[in-house]
Design an enzyme around this catalytic site. Structure first.
Site, PDB file in Angstrom:
ATOM      1  N   GLY A  22       0.809  -1.215   0.000  1.00  8.09           N
ATOM      2  CA  GLY A  22       0.000   0.000   0.000  1.00  8.09           C
ATOM      3  C   GLY A  22       0.841   1.264   0.000  1.00  8.09           C
ATOM      4  O   GLY A  22       0.311   2.364   0.147  1.00  8.09           O
ATOM      5  N   HIS A  58      -1.555   1.583 -11.933  1.00  4.79           N
ATOM      6  CA  HIS A  58      -1.059   2.809 -11.304  1.00  4.79           C
ATOM      7  C   HIS A  58      -1.581   4.044 -12.035  1.00  4.79           C
ATOM      8  O   HIS A  58      -2.017   5.010 -11.403  1.00  4.79           O
ATOM      9  CB  HIS A  58       0.470   2.823 -11.281  1.00  4.79           C
ATOM     10  CG  HIS A  58       1.063   2.088 -10.128  1.00  4.79           C
ATOM     11  ND1 HIS A  58       1.779   2.717  -9.151  1.00  4.79           N
ATOM     12  CD2 HIS A  58       1.048   0.775  -9.798  1.00  4.79           C
ATOM     13  CE1 HIS A  58       2.188   1.825  -8.257  1.00  4.79           C
ATOM     14  NE2 HIS A  58       1.762   0.636  -8.636  1.00  4.79           N
TER      15      HIS A  58
END
Length: 179
Positions: A22, A58
């Protein structure tokens, strides 16, 4: 914990963690708490379908308000070229180091150039990196060399940083400074 920052606490922030911990999401939220413009310096190269999918994930996660600069090898130059007013997010040092170790680059000189570029920055700079020394000892000499170089790089950046955050299972642990 929702990360926040303030302009009095500008400088270098190092966000460490394991794979899929994370850390990138934390770094993105942290940067998004600062005024724009935001520059995302990406170091990944899509050498296979799996990596291409990771890069696409991403990109999809970031808002269109981010400017993306691809710098798989020339990271110090990309940082130096960023406008003074911009907040810079580098994701990630681990891939950058791997890229330069597999190319015709002097690793120690590249690390020196990175530190020099970071010290010249006047606005916040957030760097994401993997903590690779918590697992098994790599089986190959190259793997051990990489692990050792990554450890040295992380230590160098952490020493220069005003803030170091270690992300575990999506939870940030403050190692140095504050959020």
């Amino acid at each position: 914990m929702t990360p926040t920052a303030n302009l009095e606490d500008e400088g270098i922030t190092l966000v460490l963690g394991g794979a899929r911990s994370g850390k990138s999401q934390f770094a993105e939220r942290f940067v998004a708490s600062l005024p724009r413009p935001w520059i995302y310096i990406a170091t990944a190269e899509a050498h296979d379908d799996e990596m291409a999918a990771r890069i696409a994930d991403h990109r999809a996660r970031r808002e269109a308000r981010w400017e993306t600069v691809e710098a798989p090898h020339e990271l110090p130059q990309a940082i130096a070229a960023a406008p003074k007013s911009a907040v810079v997010l580098v994701d990630c040092l681990t891939l950058w180091l791997s890229n330069i170790m597999h190319g015709p680059f002097d690793v120690d000189r590249s690390m020196d150039q990175l530190e020099e570029a970071l010290h010249r920055r006047e606005n916040a700079t957030v760097l994401v990196s993997n903590e690779v020394g918590l697992g098994l000892v790599p089986e190959t000499p190259l793997g051990r060399t990489f692990r050792d170089a990554q450890g040295r790089l992380n230590q160098r950046i952490a020493a220069a940083a005003s803030r170091v955050v270690f992300v575990v299972a999506g939870q940030p642990l403050i190692v140095k400074g504050s959020t």
